[in-house]
Write an enzyme that holds these catalytic residues in place. Structure first.
Site, PDB file in Angstrom:
ATOM      1  N   LYS A  74      44.207  57.221  50.218  1.00 43.52           N
ATOM      2  CA  LYS A  74      42.876  56.697  50.788  1.00 43.52           C
ATOM      3  C   LYS A  74      42.944  56.487  52.331  1.00 43.52           C
ATOM      4  O   LYS A  74      44.047  56.108  52.739  1.00 43.52           O
ATOM      5  CB  LYS A  74      42.726  55.239  49.948  1.00 43.52           C
ATOM      6  CG  LYS A  74      41.417  54.715  50.121  1.00 43.52           C
ATOM      7  CD  LYS A  74      41.185  53.628  49.571  1.00 43.52           C
ATOM      8  CE  LYS A  74      39.849  52.663  49.809  1.00 43.52           C
ATOM      9  NZ  LYS A  74      39.435  51.712  49.214  1.00 43.52           N
ATOM     10  N   SER A 149      35.494  51.602  46.337  1.00 38.66           N
ATOM     11  CA  SER A 149      35.346  52.313  47.377  1.00 38.66           C
ATOM     12  C   SER A 149      36.476  53.291  47.404  1.00 38.66           C
ATOM     13  O   SER A 149      36.570  54.637  48.369  1.00 38.66           O
ATOM     14  CB  SER A 149      35.777  51.459  48.820  1.00 38.66           C
ATOM     15  OG  SER A 149      36.967  50.913  48.478  1.00 38.66           O
ATOM     16  N   SER A 173      38.019  48.107  43.828  1.00 40.84           N
ATOM     17  CA  SER A 173      37.939  49.553  44.409  1.00 40.84           C
ATOM     18  C   SER A 173      38.711  50.692  43.901  1.00 40.84           C
ATOM     19  O   SER A 173      38.662  51.885  44.189  1.00 40.84           O
ATOM     20  CB  SER A 173      38.257  49.545  45.982  1.00 40.84           C
ATOM     21  OG  SER A 173      37.067  49.322  46.602  1.00 40.84           O
TER      22      SER A 173
HETATM   23  N1  GLN Z   1      32.837  46.857  45.837  1.00 43.52           N
HETATM   24  C1  GLN Z   1      33.584  45.899  46.477  1.00 43.52           C
HETATM   25  C2  GLN Z   1      33.187  45.572  47.813  1.00 43.52           C
HETATM   26  O1  GLN Z   1      32.363  46.144  48.274  1.00 43.52           O
HETATM   27  C3  GLN Z   1      34.973  46.144  46.282  1.00 43.52           C
HETATM   28  C4  GLN Z   1      35.557  46.976  47.454  1.00 43.52           C
HETATM   29  C5  GLN Z   1      36.830  47.040  47.314  1.00 43.52           C
HETATM   30  O2  GLN Z   1      37.730  46.695  46.468  1.00 43.52           O
HETATM   31  N2  GLN Z   1      37.482  47.538  48.396  1.00 43.52           N
HETATM   32  O3  GLN Z   1      33.626  44.543  48.073  1.00 43.52           O
END
Ligand code: GLN
Length: 466
Positions: A74, A149, A173
């Site tokens: 990532k 994400s 994410s």
């Molecule tokens: N969707 C969640 C957020 O936007 C989790 C994102 C993540 O785990 N980086 O905070």
């Protein structure tokens, strides 16, 4: 599915394939992909490393299990000399000066990094649309989002462009995109894997974890990355998870699920029916299943977003044009900061920075931020009580199937609510795994802190049961 890592290892050792041809083939797939899953390719490094693995094999030397296995990263991890953009305008030209510990451990055992993968900018999002590299398309139906994400990482694994990928999970994410693309995705206990070199989103819940196509591959990669690190003081000692242990019979396991997750209005009817059908199959194997009480989804979401926004506002304050990334000159220094930040952060990141600074500011912090911390403690206490009664908590990964590309951007609040089932386990810092079974976006298997072995053992049981 069987272990892809072991399968490829056998093919390499028995000279059915060369590492160079394997790496070249995967790089070509990544180049040609129409899913927007790639931010940059690490082509030269990958081909050099592959040639070294081939030379070793041709010399009759032994290679390790992860040696020569191509993987994805990532684009929030530092890998020395590579672009690390966090999918943001702010860092689109930023190159890592050093390598993240988790990635270094994989390089040390010979795994081959192919690609920095598209994601929501700074981890902010649940759809991988909040990125300068174009929305990541779902591997099963490209009209839908990949989830986020870590969307690019999930798609690359699902499409076999990488054998495994390393995502980052702050509030879901890894688990949510794994569910949307029907693969495994694991968030370990907070502190099991070093965060050094992972770009910080919300430091108190940020976790490093693998996405892969089998439980066994998750186990192998997890073991390779775990361990205490003097560069991250929150890391903990952990023991190796053995293949034999997670293959053992899971019949004595006690399972619980949160009644209010399943009985609320927010859940899609098919997800609910499929979840209950899975519970029946588990019970039919003689496993005891209990209903548990928990906080409502919207309480979890507001607690998580209060704390995550506060932490990200603080973490991202270092990006002001002085030391890293973009700098847009203004009339004076304050103006330079303001212009750089206004022009270089996305709408979603700015929403979180403004929200986070608001909840931290004098006059608001007692009522909002400190209340969030209190709720977080209560959530952890609730988990402690639950794990006296059950060994595993089972839940759907998301209340609904993936949305169409474009829909989440219209309604950020609805997007936040789609995290209702993942964020609670993050606040509790628990080990939790998405398995691609049971509902359209999979099931989430969670255990008490440091019980990753049980999570993987139960995932093996589910593989044969559902
Ligand atoms: N969707 C969640 C957020 O936007 C989790 C994102 C993540 O785990 N980086 O905070």
């Amino acid at each position: 599915m069987e272990s892809q890592i072991k399968k490829i290892h056998e093919q390499l050792v028995s000279k059915q394939i060369t590492c160079t041809s394997l790496v070249q083939e995967r790089l070509e797939l990544l180049k040609a992909n129409a899913y927007n899953s790639v931010n940059s390719l690490l082509e030269e490094t990958a081909i050099d490393l592959a040639a070294k693995v081939d030379a070793k094999i041709n010399n009759g030397e032994k290679i390790g299990l992860l040696e020569g296995i191509p993987f994805g990263i990532k684009d929030v991890y530092m890998v020395q000399g590579t672009y690390t953009t966090a999918s943001s305008d702010m860092l689109k030209n930023y190159k890592s000066p050093y390598t993240a510990t988790a990635i270094q451990k994989l390089l040390d055992v010979g795994a081959i990094p192919l690609v920095k993968e598209n994601c929501d900018s700074f981890g902010h999002g649940s759809s991988s649309e909040n990125t300068i590299f174009g929305p990541v398309k779902n591997a099963i139906n490209p009209a839908f989002v990949s989830g986020g994400s870590s969307g690019g990482s999930a798609v690359n694994v699902a499409k076999d462009y990488t054998v495994f990928s390393i995502g980052g999970d702050t509030g879901g994410s890894i688990r949510q995109p794994a569910g949307y693309n029907k693969i495994y995705g694991f968030k370990p206990t907070y502190g099991r894997i070093s965060r050094f070199g992972l770009m910080a989103y919300a430091s108190s819940t940020d976790c490093v974890g693998p996405l892969a196509k089998s439980v066994e591959d998750i186990r192998i990669v997890l073991n390779a990355m775990s361990g205490k690190d003097s560069k991250d003081q929150t890391t903990i000692l952990s023991t190796e998870i053995s293949e034999q242990e997670i293959a053992k019979d899971a019949s004595g396991t006690k399972v619980g699920y949160f009644k209010n997750f399943i009985e609320g209005d927010a859940i899609d009817a098919a997800v609910k029916a499929d979840f209950f059908a899975s519970i029946e199959k588990i019970k039919a194997q003689g496993i005891e299943v209990k209903e548990l009480d928990f906080f409502k989804g919207d309480t979890l979401v507001s607690t998580y977003y209060t704390l995550a926004m506060a932490e990200t506002a603080s973490n991202l304050s270092r990006l002001d044009g002085s030391n890293y990334g973009n700098r847009i000159e203004g009339e004076n220094l304050i103006d330079t900061y303001a212009t750089t930040r206004s022009e270089s952060f996305s709408e979603e990141s700015k929403r979180r920075i403004v929200g986070g600074n608001q909840v931290l500011s004098q006059g608001f912090s007692d009522d909002i931020y400190l209340k969030g911390l209190t709720l977080r403690d209560q959530i952890s206490t609730n988990f402690d009580t639950d794990f006296k009664e059950v060994d595993i908590i089972l839940s759907p990964v998301t209340p609904s199937p993936p949305p169409k590309i474009g829909e989440s951007l219209k309604d950020p609040h609805a997007m936040y609510l789609s995290d209702a089932y993942t964020v609670g386990f993050s606040l509790g810092q628990l080990p939790t795994l998405t398995v691609p079974q049971g509902t359209v976006t999979g099931l989430q298997v969670t255990a008490a802190k440091n019980n990753e072995e049980l999570v993987l053992k139960f995932a093996n049981f589910l593989k044969d049961t559902i």
